[in-house]
Design an enzyme around this catalytic site. Structure first.
Site, PDB file in Angstrom:
ATOM      1  N   GLY A  10       0.818  -1.210   0.000  1.00 23.99           N
ATOM      2  CA  GLY A  10       0.000   0.000   0.000  1.00 23.99           C
ATOM      3  C   GLY A  10       0.849   1.257   0.000  1.00 23.99           C
ATOM      4  O   GLY A  10       0.497   2.263   0.615  1.00 23.99           O
ATOM      5  N   SER A  17       0.467  -3.826   4.848  1.00 22.88           N
ATOM      6  CA  SER A  17       0.892  -4.157   6.203  1.00 22.88           C
ATOM      7  C   SER A  17       1.107  -2.892   7.024  1.00 22.88           C
ATOM      8  O   SER A  17       1.767  -1.958   6.563  1.00 22.88           O
ATOM      9  CB  SER A  17       2.195  -4.951   6.123  1.00 22.88           C
ATOM     10  OG  SER A  17       2.786  -5.017   7.387  1.00 22.88           O
ATOM     11  N   ILE A  63       8.280   3.511   1.563  1.00 23.23           N
ATOM     12  CA  ILE A  63       9.464   4.354   1.301  1.00 23.23           C
ATOM     13  C   ILE A  63       9.079   5.824   1.443  1.00 23.23           C
ATOM     14  O   ILE A  63       9.739   6.602   2.116  1.00 23.23           O
ATOM     15  CB  ILE A  63      10.022   4.062  -0.110  1.00 23.23           C
ATOM     16  CG1 ILE A  63      10.747   2.735  -0.122  1.00 23.23           C
ATOM     17  CG2 ILE A  63      10.916   5.182  -0.594  1.00 23.23           C
ATOM     18  CD1 ILE A  63      12.170   2.774   0.384  1.00 23.23           C
ATOM     19  N   VAL A 121       9.309   8.612  -0.151  1.00 18.78           N
ATOM     20  CA  VAL A 121      10.088   9.808  -0.457  1.00 18.78           C
ATOM     21  C   VAL A 121       9.939  10.255  -1.916  1.00 18.78           C
ATOM     22  O   VAL A 121      10.597  11.190  -2.318  1.00 18.78           O
ATOM     23  CB  VAL A 121      11.596   9.640  -0.144  1.00 18.78           C
ATOM     24  CG1 VAL A 121      11.860   9.743   1.333  1.00 18.78           C
ATOM     25  CG2 VAL A 121      12.129   8.355  -0.726  1.00 18.78           C
ATOM     26  N   LYS A 161       5.746  21.910 -11.131  1.00 24.27           N
ATOM     27  CA  LYS A 161       7.166  21.705 -11.443  1.00 24.27           C
ATOM     28  C   LYS A 161       7.382  21.918 -12.936  1.00 24.27           C
ATOM     29  O   LYS A 161       6.723  21.277 -13.760  1.00 24.27           O
ATOM     30  CB  LYS A 161       7.569  20.276 -11.043  1.00 24.27           C
ATOM     31  CG  LYS A 161       8.955  19.879 -11.501  1.00 24.27           C
ATOM     32  CD  LYS A 161       9.377  18.531 -10.965  1.00 24.27           C
ATOM     33  CE  LYS A 161      10.663  18.075 -11.644  1.00 24.27           C
ATOM     34  NZ  LYS A 161      11.071  16.737 -11.240  1.00 24.27           N
ATOM     35  N   PRO A 175      14.572  22.026 -18.457  1.00 25.76           N
ATOM     36  CA  PRO A 175      13.174  22.457 -18.381  1.00 25.76           C
ATOM     37  C   PRO A 175      12.276  21.475 -19.134  1.00 25.76           C
ATOM     38  O   PRO A 175      12.714  20.832 -20.081  1.00 25.76           O
ATOM     39  CB  PRO A 175      13.184  23.817 -19.089  1.00 25.76           C
ATOM     40  CG  PRO A 175      14.477  23.908 -19.818  1.00 25.76           C
ATOM     41  CD  PRO A 175      15.318  22.709 -19.523  1.00 25.76           C
ATOM     42  N   VAL A 184       1.571 -10.255   4.737  1.00 22.19           N
ATOM     43  CA  VAL A 184       1.588 -11.534   4.016  1.00 22.19           C
ATOM     44  C   VAL A 184       2.731 -12.366   4.583  1.00 22.19           C
ATOM     45  O   VAL A 184       3.892 -11.941   4.566  1.00 22.19           O
ATOM     46  CB  VAL A 184       1.788 -11.307   2.498  1.00 22.19           C
ATOM     47  CG1 VAL A 184       1.929 -12.634   1.772  1.00 22.19           C
ATOM     48  CG2 VAL A 184       0.642 -10.486   1.930  1.00 22.19           C
ATOM     49  N   LEU A 218       9.012  -0.263  -6.757  1.00 28.13           N
ATOM     50  CA  LEU A 218      10.378  -0.630  -6.373  1.00 28.13           C
ATOM     51  C   LEU A 218      10.639  -2.132  -6.501  1.00 28.13           C
ATOM     52  O   LEU A 218      11.781  -2.552  -6.647  1.00 28.13           O
ATOM     53  CB  LEU A 218      10.652  -0.159  -4.941  1.00 28.13           C
ATOM     54  CG  LEU A 218      10.519   1.366  -4.744  1.00 28.13           C
ATOM     55  CD1 LEU A 218      10.616   1.733  -3.271  1.00 28.13           C
ATOM     56  CD2 LEU A 218      11.578   2.118  -5.539  1.00 28.13           C
ATOM     57  N   THR A 245      12.026   9.698 -12.097  1.00 30.65           N
ATOM     58  CA  THR A 245      11.361   8.779 -13.029  1.00 30.65           C
ATOM     59  C   THR A 245      10.652   7.581 -12.383  1.00 30.65           C
ATOM     60  O   THR A 245       9.962   6.840 -13.083  1.00 30.65           O
ATOM     61  CB  THR A 245      12.386   8.235 -14.050  1.00 30.65           C
ATOM     62  OG1 THR A 245      13.598   7.904 -13.365  1.00 30.65           O
ATOM     63  CG2 THR A 245      12.683   9.256 -15.114  1.00 30.65           C
TER      64      THR A 245
HETATM   65  P1  FAD Z   1       7.066   1.051  -0.779  1.00 27.41           P
HETATM   66  O1  FAD Z   1       6.812   2.472  -0.576  1.00 27.41           O
HETATM   67  O2  FAD Z   1       8.265   0.442  -0.138  1.00 27.41           O
HETATM   68  O3  FAD Z   1       5.780   0.270  -0.316  1.00 27.41           O
HETATM   69  C1  FAD Z   1       5.814  -1.122  -0.065  1.00 27.41           C
HETATM   70  C2  FAD Z   1       4.481  -1.563   0.483  1.00 27.41           C
HETATM   71  O4  FAD Z   1       4.475  -2.975   0.559  1.00 27.41           O
HETATM   72  C3  FAD Z   1       4.182  -1.043   1.893  1.00 27.41           C
HETATM   73  O5  FAD Z   1       2.816  -0.668   1.965  1.00 27.41           O
HETATM   74  C4  FAD Z   1       4.415  -2.270   2.779  1.00 27.41           C
HETATM   75  O6  FAD Z   1       3.605  -2.248   3.929  1.00 27.41           O
HETATM   76  C5  FAD Z   1       3.974  -3.368   1.814  1.00 27.41           C
HETATM   77  N1  FAD Z   1       4.514  -4.671   2.158  1.00 27.41           N
HETATM   78  C6  FAD Z   1       5.817  -5.079   2.081  1.00 27.41           C
HETATM   79  N2  FAD Z   1       5.909  -6.360   2.504  1.00 27.41           N
HETATM   80  C7  FAD Z   1       4.651  -6.755   2.815  1.00 27.41           C
HETATM   81  C8  FAD Z   1       4.100  -7.969   3.327  1.00 27.41           C
HETATM   82  N3  FAD Z   1       4.839  -9.053   3.620  1.00 27.41           N
HETATM   83  N4  FAD Z   1       2.767  -8.012   3.576  1.00 27.41           N
HETATM   84  C9  FAD Z   1       1.954  -6.945   3.305  1.00 27.41           C
HETATM   85  N5  FAD Z   1       2.434  -5.775   2.815  1.00 27.41           N
HETATM   86  C10 FAD Z   1       3.776  -5.698   2.599  1.00 27.41           C
HETATM   87  N6  FAD Z   1      10.226   8.519  -7.216  1.00 27.41           N
HETATM   88  C11 FAD Z   1       9.839   9.577  -7.934  1.00 27.41           C
HETATM   89  O7  FAD Z   1       9.067   9.426  -8.885  1.00 27.41           O
HETATM   90  N7  FAD Z   1      10.293  10.822  -7.624  1.00 27.41           N
HETATM   91  C12 FAD Z   1      11.180  11.035  -6.631  1.00 27.41           C
HETATM   92  O8  FAD Z   1      11.533  12.181  -6.379  1.00 27.41           O
HETATM   93  C13 FAD Z   1      11.661   9.928  -5.911  1.00 27.41           C
HETATM   94  N8  FAD Z   1      12.603  10.059  -4.946  1.00 27.41           N
HETATM   95  C14 FAD Z   1      13.097   8.945  -4.349  1.00 27.41           C
HETATM   96  C15 FAD Z   1      14.191   9.049  -3.484  1.00 27.41           C
HETATM   97  C16 FAD Z   1      14.745   7.896  -2.917  1.00 27.41           C
HETATM   98  C17 FAD Z   1      15.936   8.016  -2.040  1.00 27.41           C
HETATM   99  C18 FAD Z   1      14.172   6.636  -3.156  1.00 27.41           C
HETATM  100  C19 FAD Z   1      14.723   5.388  -2.528  1.00 27.41           C
HETATM  101  C20 FAD Z   1      13.087   6.529  -3.998  1.00 27.41           C
HETATM  102  C21 FAD Z   1      12.560   7.661  -4.625  1.00 27.41           C
HETATM  103  N9  FAD Z   1      11.525   7.567  -5.526  1.00 27.41           N
HETATM  104  C22 FAD Z   1      11.122   8.652  -6.233  1.00 27.41           C
HETATM  105  C23 FAD Z   1      10.888   6.289  -5.755  1.00 27.41           C
HETATM  106  C24 FAD Z   1       9.561   6.247  -5.013  1.00 27.41           C
HETATM  107  O9  FAD Z   1       9.771   6.499  -3.653  1.00 27.41           O
HETATM  108  C25 FAD Z   1       8.932   4.889  -5.218  1.00 27.41           C
HETATM  109  O10 FAD Z   1       8.855   4.616  -6.577  1.00 27.41           O
HETATM  110  C26 FAD Z   1       7.551   4.877  -4.676  1.00 27.41           C
HETATM  111  O11 FAD Z   1       7.537   5.289  -3.374  1.00 27.41           O
HETATM  112  C27 FAD Z   1       6.945   3.511  -4.801  1.00 27.41           C
HETATM  113  O12 FAD Z   1       7.318   2.692  -3.757  1.00 27.41           O
HETATM  114  P2  FAD Z   1       6.578   1.308  -3.638  1.00 27.41           P
HETATM  115  O13 FAD Z   1       5.126   1.560  -3.453  1.00 27.41           O
HETATM  116  O14 FAD Z   1       7.002   0.440  -4.775  1.00 27.41           O
HETATM  117  O15 FAD Z   1       7.221   0.670  -2.328  1.00 27.41           O
END
Ligand code: FAD
Length: 506
Positions: free
Chosen positions: A14, A41, A47, A49, A80, A98, A187, A334, A345
């Site tokens: 989520g 969960s 993450i 950010v 932006k 730009p 999970v 991710l 991106t």
């Molecule tokens: P996460 O945010 O890690 O979410 C994972 C989810 O999975 C959570 O809800 C967690 O509870 C759930 N989960 C994990 N294991 C289980 C389990 N066993 N059971 C149930 N649930 C589980 N992107 C941009 O486009 N622009 C930016 O400026 C940018 N800056 C960034 C800077 C940094 C340093 C980093 C590391 C990333 C950045 N990103 C940026 C990328 C961006 O943060 C991610 O693409 C975005 O947050 C997506 O994350 P996610 O949802 O894939 O994973």
């Protein structure tokens, strides 16, 4: 017989990826056709950010049925117009990437080709003076793009900065209002069907079981389904992009928010600065061999302009990708791979995956033909963007610093070498139509990083130089005047809803 036998889709995670998936798919498929469940969960954090985006996010928001004004209010968002790169070429130098484009093509030659010809004849004004997005950004003003090609506003394009946590909450409300079911649980086990190796169900830590026909893995770097359960390996790209850590910290807002992201080069990486309405997002992306976590945090804190609002957060990553669709699992976010946020991106790749997934929606649980096409499209797009990021590091003149010396000397992908050779030879930056970053994007960064074309397009030689010069001078004056007539960015945000409605009526 239904067109697809997939009627139960389960999204695990989520974070931004999980709720973008739920909001998008729930806008495309009525719940009677496709039931959507999100398992997230409370124990495992997100993450959170990802704060800076690029213009295609508007396509996604529209497709997901999101109202721009409501979205900006809910996420403390700002507009932006580009990214400013500070000290990337060498200390003391700055340039902007730009959005949008400078001018229009004239007589078959691109606008920048005419500018290159003028420059070769001593014309003193930089291309950025003709790039409406940059002119507006530098004046901290904003306006929407115009569909009228006679105004320089037609060259504008924009994206957003927003609070990623608030974005996920906003998307969750939208998705739940459309019937998406949410289960809060961890999970504990991903169960495979012994016969065909597809995922059959999830066992939750609280004893419940969630069944589905198809699963979207949004579990972040854990890659619980695609990596851990289905064993799809990770292709490591650290040899091209060695940064592997980040430290992030929010700080108080001190001034009206500017409509661009800043990326400042540092000895072991680079620092971002993102202006939101309620705070400033900051972070330092670095190579852990070159600087300790403590030193990185100290560098970040020493380079803020306001008190922090929280403790610094450390994040680890490995740049690379994996085959993101296999059997009845699609990895989004991710879990599918990561490219450092230099060109904002990651969220784009979430939406790209979702749009391409919808276009190749599985006809059955395991649909290898659709999966194959999907994987090829994603791989090509990621490689193109990887080249773009590598270029930022490779074309530097920061002599005497290990990260930057290595980046200049490193072997680069052939695909990048070819683009550089073409640009150097004649100022062209032509790429396949389908890729994210097109000629204007490469042009801004190639010129910004000091790559100099040795010749200009012969198509521009037909017109008398004086005519071209006076046309450019007039255009430059018009762009500055039009920009001065646009409202300050913050005032624009203050009555964003009215502005969006006015645009819809125009
Ligand atoms: P996460 O945010 O890690 O979410 C994972 C989810 O999975 C959570 O809800 C967690 O509870 C759930 N989960 C994990 N294991 C289980 C389990 N066993 N059971 C149930 N649930 C589980 N992107 C941009 O486009 N622009 C930016 O400026 C940018 N800056 C960034 C800077 C940094 C340093 C980093 C590391 C990333 C950045 N990103 C940026 C990328 C961006 O943060 C991610 O693409 C975005 O947050 C997506 O994350 P996610 O949802 O894939 O994973």
């Amino acid at each position: 017989m239904p067109a697809s036998t997939v009627s139960r889709l389960v999204i695990v995670g989520g974070g931004t990826a999980g709720w973008m998936s739920a909001a998008f798919l729930s806008s495309l498929f009525p719940s009677r056709q496709l039931s959507l469940t999100v398992v997230e969960s409370a124990e495992i954090g997100t993450i959170g950010v990802g704060e800076a985006t690029i213009p295609p996010i508007q396509v996604f928001n529209r497709a997901a049925g999101i109202d721009e004004a409501a979205f900006l209010r809910a996420t403390e968002g700002t507009y932006k117009l580009g990214i400013e790169f500070v000290d990337w070429l060498r200390p003391g130098h700055r340039y902007m990437h730009p959005f949008g484009q400078p001018g229009q093509a004239i007589n078959g030659a691109s606008f920048h080709a005419w500018w290159l010809r003028l420059r070769a004849a001593g014309y003193p004004h930089p291309l950025s003076d003709f790039w409406m997005s940059e002119v507006l950004a530098r004046k901290n003003r904003f306006d929407f793009p115009s569909t009228d090609p006679r105004t320089p506003k037609s060259g504008l394009a924009y994206a957003y900065h927003f609070d990623a946590g608030l974005y996920a909450q906003f998307l969750r409300q939208i998705a739940e209002s459309r019937g998406v079911r949410r289960i809060e649980a961890t999970v504990a086990n991903v169960a495979l069907d012994g016969a065909d190796g597809t995922v059959s169900h999830l066992d939750l830590a609280d004893g419940r079981r969630v069944e589905g026909d198809f699963f979207i893995d949004c579990t972040g770097f854990r890659a619980l389904l695609i990596g851990q359960a289905l064993g799809q390996g990770y292709e490591d790209w650290s040899h091209y992009l060695p940064a592997n850590r980040a430290v992030a910290v929010p700080s108080q807002r001190v001034a009206p928010p500017v409509p661009y992201t800043s990326a400042t080069a540092r000895t072991a990486g680079w620092q971002w600065r993102i202006n939101l309405r309620h705070r400033t997002g900051n972070g330092y992306v670095y190579v852990s061999d070159l600087i300790s976590d403590d030193e990185a945090a100290a560098t970040l804190l020493a380079n803020l302009d306001a008190p922090v609002l929280d403790d610094p957060r450390f994040l680890r990553f490995t740049t690379g990708r994996r085959r993101s669709r296999h059997k009845n699992v699609l990895a989004v976010g991710l879990s599918s791979g990561f490219l450092e946020p230099l060109e904002s991106t990651s969220i784009h790749f979430i939406q790209h995956a979702l749009i391409k997934f919808a276009a190749t929606f599985p006809l059955a649980k395991d649909d290898p033909v659709s999966a194959g096409i999907f994987n090829r499209i994603m791989a090509e797009e990621l490689e193109q963007v990887r080249d773009f990021l590598v270029f930022h590091y490779h074309a530097n003149q920061r002599v005497g610093e290990p990260l930057w010396d290595r980046a200049r000397a490193m072997p680069i992908p052939d695909s990048l070498a070819e683009k550089m050779a073409l640009f150097r030879a004649r100022g062209f930056a032509i790429f396949p139509n389908q890729t994210l970053f097109q000629e204007p994007n490469w042009l801004a960064v190639m010129l910004g990083q000091g790559l100099e074309p040795q010749a200009y397009d012969p198509l521009t030689d037909g017109a008398p130089l004086e005519e071209v010069r006076s046309g450019f001078d007039a255009m430059r004056r018009t762009i500055a005047q039009v920009a001065d007539g646009c409202r300050p960015h913050e005032a624009f945000l203050d009555d964003g809803a009215a502005a969006v409605m006015a645009r819809a009526r125009a």
